[in-house]
Design a protein around this motif. Structure first.
Motif, PDB file in Angstrom:
ATOM      1  N   GLY A  35      13.482   2.476   1.865  1.00  0.00           N
ATOM      2  CA  GLY A  35      14.805   2.104   1.388  1.00  0.00           C
ATOM      3  C   GLY A  35      14.822   1.514  -0.008  1.00  0.00           C
ATOM      4  O   GLY A  35      15.808   0.915  -0.414  1.00  0.00           O
ATOM      5  N   GLU A  36      13.730   1.678  -0.767  1.00  0.00           N
ATOM      6  CA  GLU A  36      13.636   1.125  -2.111  1.00  0.00           C
ATOM      7  C   GLU A  36      13.314   2.236  -3.117  1.00  0.00           C
ATOM      8  O   GLU A  36      13.084   3.381  -2.742  1.00  0.00           O
ATOM      9  CB  GLU A  36      12.555   0.038  -2.154  1.00  0.00           C
ATOM     10  N   VAL A  37      13.297   1.876  -4.390  1.00  0.00           N
ATOM     11  CA  VAL A  37      12.939   2.805  -5.450  1.00  0.00           C
ATOM     12  C   VAL A  37      11.458   2.609  -5.771  1.00  0.00           C
ATOM     13  O   VAL A  37      11.043   1.521  -6.165  1.00  0.00           O
ATOM     14  CB  VAL A  37      13.807   2.583  -6.712  1.00  0.00           C
ATOM     15  N   CYS A  38      10.670   3.661  -5.577  1.00  0.00           N
ATOM     16  CA  CYS A  38       9.227   3.594  -5.818  1.00  0.00           C
ATOM     17  C   CYS A  38       8.957   3.559  -7.325  1.00  0.00           C
ATOM     18  O   CYS A  38       9.487   4.381  -8.065  1.00  0.00           O
ATOM     19  CB  CYS A  38       8.536   4.814  -5.227  1.00  0.00           C
ATOM     20  N   PHE A  39       8.124   2.627  -7.755  1.00  0.00           N
ATOM     21  CA  PHE A  39       7.753   2.495  -9.156  1.00  0.00           C
ATOM     22  C   PHE A  39       6.268   2.800  -9.258  1.00  0.00           C
ATOM     23  O   PHE A  39       5.439   2.098  -8.674  1.00  0.00           O
ATOM     24  CB  PHE A  39       8.073   1.089  -9.655  1.00  0.00           C
ATOM     25  N   ILE A  40       5.931   3.882  -9.973  1.00  0.00           N
ATOM     26  CA  ILE A  40       4.585   4.449  -9.915  1.00  0.00           C
ATOM     27  C   ILE A  40       4.036   4.686 -11.321  1.00  0.00           C
ATOM     28  O   ILE A  40       4.742   5.203 -12.190  1.00  0.00           O
ATOM     29  CB  ILE A  40       4.617   5.793  -9.160  1.00  0.00           C
ATOM     30  N   GLU A  41       2.778   4.356 -11.526  1.00  0.00           N
ATOM     31  CA  GLU A  41       2.126   4.638 -12.799  1.00  0.00           C
ATOM     32  C   GLU A  41       1.568   6.057 -12.799  1.00  0.00           C
ATOM     33  O   GLU A  41       1.036   6.534 -11.792  1.00  0.00           O
ATOM     34  CB  GLU A  41       0.992   3.645 -13.052  1.00  0.00           C
ATOM     35  N   ARG A  42       1.687   6.748 -13.919  1.00  0.00           N
ATOM     36  CA  ARG A  42       1.132   8.091 -14.078  1.00  0.00           C
ATOM     37  C   ARG A  42      -0.402   8.009 -14.028  1.00  0.00           C
ATOM     38  O   ARG A  42      -0.997   7.051 -14.486  1.00  0.00           O
ATOM     39  CB  ARG A  42       1.586   8.672 -15.412  1.00  0.00           C
ATOM     40  N   GLY A  43      -1.040   9.057 -13.521  1.00  0.00           N
ATOM     41  CA  GLY A  43      -2.498   9.137 -13.515  1.00  0.00           C
ATOM     42  C   GLY A  43      -3.069   9.391 -12.134  1.00  0.00           C
ATOM     43  O   GLY A  43      -2.405   9.216 -11.119  1.00  0.00           O
ATOM     44  N   ASP A  44      -4.308   9.830 -12.075  1.00  0.00           N
ATOM     45  CA  ASP A  44      -5.118  10.080 -10.877  1.00  0.00           C
ATOM     46  C   ASP A  44      -4.708  11.315 -10.070  1.00  0.00           C
ATOM     47  O   ASP A  44      -5.569  12.057  -9.631  1.00  0.00           O
ATOM     48  CB  ASP A  44      -5.181   8.867  -9.950  1.00  0.00           C
ATOM     49  N   ILE A  45      -3.416  11.508  -9.792  1.00  0.00           N
ATOM     50  CA  ILE A  45      -2.966  12.667  -9.022  1.00  0.00           C
ATOM     51  C   ILE A  45      -1.730  13.271  -9.694  1.00  0.00           C
ATOM     52  O   ILE A  45      -1.121  12.658 -10.573  1.00  0.00           O
ATOM     53  CB  ILE A  45      -2.660  12.309  -7.545  1.00  0.00           C
ATOM     54  N   ASP A  46      -1.329  14.460  -9.247  1.00  0.00           N
ATOM     55  CA  ASP A  46      -0.159  15.143  -9.806  1.00  0.00           C
ATOM     56  C   ASP A  46       1.127  14.373  -9.534  1.00  0.00           C
ATOM     57  O   ASP A  46       1.225  13.638  -8.541  1.00  0.00           O
ATOM     58  CB  ASP A  46      -0.017  16.538  -9.193  1.00  0.00           C
ATOM     59  N   LEU A  47       2.125  14.607 -10.396  1.00  0.00           N
ATOM     60  CA  LEU A  47       3.438  13.987 -10.204  1.00  0.00           C
ATOM     61  C   LEU A  47       4.014  14.361  -8.835  1.00  0.00           C
ATOM     62  O   LEU A  47       4.614  13.531  -8.160  1.00  0.00           O
ATOM     63  CB  LEU A  47       4.406  14.415 -11.310  1.00  0.00           C
ATOM     64  N   TYR A  48       3.839  15.605  -8.449  1.00  0.00           N
ATOM     65  CA  TYR A  48       4.356  16.065  -7.158  1.00  0.00           C
ATOM     66  C   TYR A  48       3.821  15.200  -6.020  1.00  0.00           C
ATOM     67  O   TYR A  48       4.579  14.742  -5.157  1.00  0.00           O
ATOM     68  CB  TYR A  48       3.994  17.537  -6.929  1.00  0.00           C
ATOM     69  N   ASP A  49       2.522  14.962  -5.993  1.00  0.00           N
ATOM     70  CA  ASP A  49       1.922  14.159  -4.921  1.00  0.00           C
ATOM     71  C   ASP A  49       2.455  12.725  -4.937  1.00  0.00           C
ATOM     72  O   ASP A  49       2.642  12.113  -3.884  1.00  0.00           O
ATOM     73  CB  ASP A  49       0.403  14.169  -5.032  1.00  0.00           C
ATOM     74  N   LYS A  50       2.694  12.187  -6.113  1.00  0.00           N
ATOM     75  CA  LYS A  50       3.255  10.834  -6.224  1.00  0.00           C
ATOM     76  C   LYS A  50       4.653  10.778  -5.607  1.00  0.00           C
ATOM     77  O   LYS A  50       4.977   9.868  -4.845  1.00  0.00           O
ATOM     78  CB  LYS A  50       3.317  10.398  -7.692  1.00  0.00           C
ATOM     79  N   VAL A  51       5.494  11.772  -5.948  1.00  0.00           N
ATOM     80  CA  VAL A  51       6.863  11.808  -5.432  1.00  0.00           C
ATOM     81  C   VAL A  51       6.851  12.037  -3.922  1.00  0.00           C
ATOM     82  O   VAL A  51       7.606  11.400  -3.182  1.00  0.00           O
ATOM     83  CB  VAL A  51       7.703  12.865  -6.181  1.00  0.00           C
ATOM     84  N   VAL A  52       5.994  12.919  -3.420  1.00  0.00           N
ATOM     85  CA  VAL A  52       5.873  13.168  -1.979  1.00  0.00           C
ATOM     86  C   VAL A  52       5.426  11.895  -1.260  1.00  0.00           C
ATOM     87  O   VAL A  52       5.935  11.574  -0.179  1.00  0.00           O
ATOM     88  CB  VAL A  52       4.899  14.339  -1.702  1.00  0.00           C
ATOM     89  N   ASN A  53       4.504  11.138  -1.841  1.00  0.00           N
ATOM     90  CA  ASN A  53       4.060   9.882  -1.233  1.00  0.00           C
ATOM     91  C   ASN A  53       5.169   8.844  -1.201  1.00  0.00           C
ATOM     92  O   ASN A  53       5.263   8.051  -0.261  1.00  0.00           O
ATOM     93  CB  ASN A  53       2.828   9.341  -1.954  1.00  0.00           C
ATOM     94  N   CYS A  54       6.020   8.850  -2.207  1.00  0.00           N
ATOM     95  CA  CYS A  54       7.183   7.955  -2.220  1.00  0.00           C
ATOM     96  C   CYS A  54       8.154   8.366  -1.118  1.00  0.00           C
ATOM     97  O   CYS A  54       8.556   7.553  -0.290  1.00  0.00           O
ATOM     98  CB  CYS A  54       7.860   8.006  -3.589  1.00  0.00           C
ATOM     99  N   GLU A  55       8.524   9.647  -1.119  1.00  0.00           N
ATOM    100  CA  GLU A  55       9.474  10.161  -0.135  1.00  0.00           C
ATOM    101  C   GLU A  55       8.941   9.983   1.292  1.00  0.00           C
ATOM    102  O   GLU A  55       9.681   9.573   2.185  1.00  0.00           O
ATOM    103  CB  GLU A  55       9.741  11.637  -0.419  1.00  0.00           C
ATOM    104  N   GLY A  56       7.660  10.263   1.511  1.00  0.00           N
ATOM    105  CA  GLY A  56       7.045  10.130   2.830  1.00  0.00           C
ATOM    106  C   GLY A  56       7.033   8.702   3.345  1.00  0.00           C
ATOM    107  O   GLY A  56       7.047   8.463   4.551  1.00  0.00           O
ATOM    108  N   GLY A  57       7.026   7.736   2.426  1.00  0.00           N
ATOM    109  CA  GLY A  57       7.053   6.328   2.804  1.00  0.00           C
ATOM    110  C   GLY A  57       8.466   5.771   2.905  1.00  0.00           C
ATOM    111  O   GLY A  57       8.649   4.571   3.070  1.00  0.00           O
ATOM    112  N   GLY A  58       9.473   6.650   2.784  1.00  0.00           N
ATOM    113  CA  GLY A  58      10.864   6.206   2.935  1.00  0.00           C
ATOM    114  C   GLY A  58      11.535   5.782   1.650  1.00  0.00           C
ATOM    115  O   GLY A  58      12.622   5.213   1.678  1.00  0.00           O
ATOM    116  N   GLY A  59      10.917   6.072   0.502  1.00  0.00           N
ATOM    117  CA  GLY A  59      11.523   5.703  -0.779  1.00  0.00           C
ATOM    118  C   GLY A  59      12.785   6.495  -1.063  1.00  0.00           C
ATOM    119  O   GLY A  59      12.896   7.669  -0.689  1.00  0.00           O
ATOM    120  N   LEU A  60      13.743   5.856  -1.730  1.00  0.00           N
ATOM    121  CA  LEU A  60      15.008   6.497  -2.089  1.00  0.00           C
ATOM    122  C   LEU A  60      14.877   7.372  -3.327  1.00  0.00           C
ATOM    123  O   LEU A  60      15.610   8.344  -3.494  1.00  0.00           O
ATOM    124  CB  LEU A  60      16.082   5.435  -2.370  1.00  0.00           C
TER     125      LEU A  60
END
Length: 152
Positions: A35-60
């Motif tokens: 229910g929050e906005v995920c704030f993520i630093e670029r690096g280590d993995i693709d942008l897609y994987d970062k967004v999927v990890n946010c969405e999968g954890g319930g991020g808005l």
């Protein structure tokens, strides 16, 4: 404060989000920001994987900030990838500022590629100035005399 952001291609569009800014580090695993906005630093993995990890954890929504100087004007989730939540990319300078002062604050994310702190939230920064003379300028963006019919 208004931040310039680039929409991350193939993430959701035409969705406005208001939520608390939640730290997800570099986003290499599911982010616990339900229910929050995920704030993520670029690096280590693709942008897609970062967004999927946010969405999968319930991020808005996901906001990814650069890990090097400058601004990336055309970030993408990658060929054939898409996300159901909006995702935006901001500069390293803005990202580092928000890590220091913005986590836990309410942000508004709009389809116009801008990010803004909620007008009703307190966004303060305490700094010590060396002795001297200073001029402060306060702008009345609401045009209502700043408060209570006072001021110009």
């Amino acid at each position: 404060k208004l931040y310039t952001a680039a929409h991350i291609e193939n993430s959701a569009t035409e969705i406005s989000v208001n939520g608390t800014l939640c730290d997800c580090g570099v986003g290499t695993s599911l982010c616990g920001c339900q229910g929050e906005v995920c704030f993520i630093e670029r690096g280590d993995i693709d942008l897609y994987d970062k967004v999927v990890n946010c969405e999968g954890g319930g991020g808005l929504a996901a906001i990814i900030y650069n890990n090097v100087e400058g601004f990336w004007t055309s970030p993408r989730l990658g060929e054939g990838n898409s996300a159901n939540i909006p995702a935006a990319f901001i500069s390293q300078t803005d990202g580092q500022y928000l890590v220091e002062y913005g986590l836990g604050e309410v942000v508004a994310m709009t389809p116009s590629n801008s990010l803004q702190f909620d007008a009703n939230s307190l966004n303060s920064r305490h700094i010590c100035l060396p002795e001297g003379e200073y001029e402060f300028t306060i702008y009345d963006s609401g045009g209502d005399g700043i408060c209570c019919d006072w001021g110009d």
